[in-house]
Design a protein around this motif. Structure first.
Motif, PDB file in Angstrom:
ATOM      1  N   LEU A 136       0.822  -1.208   0.000  1.00 26.87           N
ATOM      2  CA  LEU A 136       0.000   0.000   0.000  1.00 26.87           C
ATOM      3  C   LEU A 136       0.856   1.259   0.000  1.00 26.87           C
ATOM      4  O   LEU A 136       0.595   2.210  -0.745  1.00 26.87           O
ATOM      5  N   GLU A 137       1.910   1.272   0.807  1.00 23.65           N
ATOM      6  CA  GLU A 137       2.776   2.453   0.882  1.00 23.65           C
ATOM      7  C   GLU A 137       3.564   2.656  -0.408  1.00 23.65           C
ATOM      8  O   GLU A 137       3.752   3.792  -0.854  1.00 23.65           O
ATOM      9  N   SER A 171      -3.654   6.037   5.788  1.00 23.86           N
ATOM     10  CA  SER A 171      -2.685   4.976   6.065  1.00 23.86           C
ATOM     11  C   SER A 171      -2.531   4.772   7.573  1.00 23.86           C
ATOM     12  O   SER A 171      -2.385   3.640   8.040  1.00 23.86           O
ATOM     13  N   GLY A 172      -2.574   5.877   8.316  1.00 21.54           N
ATOM     14  CA  GLY A 172      -2.509   5.782   9.777  1.00 21.54           C
ATOM     15  C   GLY A 172      -3.700   5.041  10.350  1.00 21.54           C
ATOM     16  O   GLY A 172      -3.551   4.205  11.264  1.00 21.54           O
ATOM     17  N   PHE A 173      -4.890   5.312   9.803  1.00 22.04           N
ATOM     18  CA  PHE A 173      -6.098   4.586  10.227  1.00 22.04           C
ATOM     19  C   PHE A 173      -5.905   3.083  10.030  1.00 22.04           C
ATOM     20  O   PHE A 173      -6.170   2.271  10.922  1.00 22.04           O
ATOM     21  N   LEU A 174      -5.469   2.722   8.811  1.00 22.55           N
ATOM     22  CA  LEU A 174      -5.337   1.313   8.469  1.00 22.55           C
ATOM     23  C   LEU A 174      -4.287   0.634   9.350  1.00 22.55           C
ATOM     24  O   LEU A 174      -4.516  -0.467   9.873  1.00 22.55           O
ATOM     25  N   LEU A 218      -9.643   1.457   4.350  1.00 14.96           N
ATOM     26  CA  LEU A 218     -10.012   0.862   3.061  1.00 14.96           C
ATOM     27  C   LEU A 218     -10.996   1.748   2.299  1.00 14.96           C
ATOM     28  O   LEU A 218     -10.929   1.865   1.067  1.00 14.96           O
ATOM     29  N   ALA A 219     -11.916   2.377   3.036  1.00 17.53           N
ATOM     30  CA  ALA A 219     -12.901   3.261   2.395  1.00 17.53           C
ATOM     31  C   ALA A 219     -12.212   4.439   1.727  1.00 17.53           C
ATOM     32  O   ALA A 219     -12.637   4.903   0.658  1.00 17.53           O
ATOM     33  N   PHE A 220     -11.136   4.936   2.327  1.00 17.27           N
ATOM     34  CA  PHE A 220     -10.391   6.031   1.704  1.00 17.27           C
ATOM     35  C   PHE A 220      -9.805   5.575   0.375  1.00 17.27           C
ATOM     36  O   PHE A 220      -9.860   6.310  -0.617  1.00 17.27           O
TER      37      PHE A 220
END
Length: 497
Positions: A136-137, A171-174, A218-220
């Motif tokens: 992802l990053e 990314s912080g949320f995930l 994921l929603a983002f």
């Protein structure tokens, strides 16, 4: 000791990584302003990787490597194949556009696209929280750079800053959600997480707390309401070639990571995350279709269209499990319809943005709806391709968008759940509203007077690929069975392991 299976599982990724590095070095010696050598090498690499992935997928084998951190299965390999083809088509469409705007001074467009694709591959293959996050990053960091590729363009730089700030937050949320699940289960391995949760010995509140953050992250990535703020600004502000990239291949990777996390790892919590997806789907359908009506910028309109279309994908994902009961047929029907929807949406979005790129010329973006006035008089072929795409996005038969919507609605209704049937009715109503702004583009192309008499010209490879792309939207609507069967088989094989 690393066995041969581990290397086999990541062989296409190795080819892509090595060639991305080789192409970056070769580009240093390329003098052509069109970056011909870099372009040809990139397309050849992507074509080889797509064939490799298709070979892996058609074999139907599933195997794990690197200490169970990587999985190679039919679903992942088909999604990687489609992602590779989407990037290849994007570069074919976007090269003349990028050359006119001095974006080919170096080979960054090609190398960054390949590195972003590598990030998608890692996301799709991940069977471990850390591997998923690394992929992802890699994708998001490459995407930030691509959005800012026109260094002298204030709007692109602003879009990149917004994308970076909001993307870092997501990314912080995930990552925080993953850390909560790890803390509760004691494992980063998705299979082990599933077993730990299924044993029922972990406090439900802790799991749901982590789940909320994972679903938000994921929603983002999907651009779902209320995490959609970046989508219109980035789609409009980014160079159009980058907009094509952002709206296609990353959506396939986002779908894969949802399946890996929510279905493979957190299926025992389906009753919780399905409720969250239902809320996200309602918001996305409502905001996407209502806000799209008032847009005059076509790229911004397509951004809100994407938000609405992702609402349908989430409806498919939330209809697999009813009252906590996992029925194999219902699960296959729901998730395969969602996969079919997102694959066909990417195909249609490619052709739509291809026409926008085709009409753009040096110093003129051609991204306002008014810029398409009288296009049928200037180029009946490209007006026809655009009309086919608009009708498909609106869900009008016999185009593939109609069958995609129908398959999701059928999965909802087949569950027999009252809420699901109500959501299906709501989705149909929102689609009727959304049809307005798609049909407005068709009206402008066919019934308004052209603003210029300039003929539309494009390189041969662009014309051929765009025509084929538009034809696929029609053919897959008339004969959807093959692709639908492929998606169903891929989902069954992925869930079987």
């Amino acid at each position: 000791m690393i066995d041969n299976i581990s290397w086999l599982a990541i062989y296409p990724e190795l080819v892509l990584l090595v060639m991305a590095c080789v192409i970056a070095l070769v580009d240093l010696g390329v003098k052509s302003p069109q970056r011909t050598a870099t372009y040809v090498l990139t397309l050849l690499t992507l074509a080889v990787v797509a064939v490799l992935q298709a070979f892996y997928a058609s074999s139907g084998n599933t195997f794990y490597g690197w200490g169970n951190m990587v999985v190679s299965d039919a679903m992942g390999n088909w999604l990687k194949c489609f992602s590779t083809l989407a990037v290849l088509v994007t570069l074919v469409y976007g090269r003349p556009y990028a050359a006119d705007r001095d974006m080919l001074r170096g080979g960054e467009l090609f190398t960054l696209s390949m590195l972003a694709l590598l990030g998608m591959f890692v996301m799709i293959s991940g069977n471990n929280f850390l591997v998923l996050y690394l992929g992802l990053e890699l994708l998001t960091l490459s995407s930030y750079a691509l959005v800012a590729l026109r260094r002298d363009h204030a709007q692109s730089t602003e879009a990149a800053m917004k994308y970076f700030v909001l993307g870092a937050m997501a990314s912080g949320f995930l990552l925080y959600g993953m850390s909560m699940i790890y803390g509760a289960t004691g494992s980063l391995d998705i299979g082990q997480v599933f077993k730990a949760i299924n044993a029922g010995q972990i406090r439900h509140q802790v799991l749901v707390f982590g789940l909320v953050f994972i679903v938000a992250g994921l929603a983002f990535k999907l651009g779902a309401v209320p995490f959609h703020m970046w989508v219109p600004d980035v789609y409009q502000g980014a160079p159009s070639v980058v907009t094509v990239f952002l709206g296609t291949a990353p959506e396939l990777a986002a779908f894969a990571i949802i399946i890996r996390l929510l279905v493979d790892g957190l299926l025992p919590l389906a009753i919780d995350w399905q409720q969250m997806l239902a809320v996200l789907a309602i918001g996305s359908l409502l905001v996407g279709n209502l806000a799209g009506i008032v847009q005059t910028n076509l790229k911004r309109m397509l951004a809100y269209s994407t938000i609405g279309q992702m609402g349908f994908v989430m409806l498919g994902l939330m209809s697999g499990v009813v009252h906590g009961n996992v029925d194999a047929a219902a699960v296959e029907n729901a998730y395969s319809s969602a996969m079919f929807y997102i694959v066909t949406y990417v195909l249609t979005f490619l052709a739509t943005m291809g026409v926008i790129l085709l009409l753009a010329r040096e110093g003129f973006e051609s991204e306002e709806i008014a810029d398409f006035a009288g296009l049928n008089q200037r180029s009946p072929l490209y007006a026809g391709v655009m009309a086919v795409c608009m009708f498909s996005l609106a869900g009008i038969p016999p185009l593939v968008g109609f069958y995609a919507k129908l398959s999701v609605l059928q999965a909802l209704v087949a569950s027999g759940e009252g809420l699901h049937i109500a959501l299906a009715v709501f989705a149909v109503m929102m689609s009727l509203i959304g049809a307005f702004y798609y049909l407005r583009v068709v009206k402008v192309m066919y019934f308004d007077q052209p603003l210029t008499a300039t003929r539309v010209t494009a390189p041969l490879q662009v014309r051929v690929v765009l025509t084929f792309n538009g034809a696929l939207v029609l053919v897959l609507g008339v004969l959807p069975g093959g692709l639908m069967a492929l998606c169903a088989d891929a989902i069954v094989r992925a869930l079987a392991t």
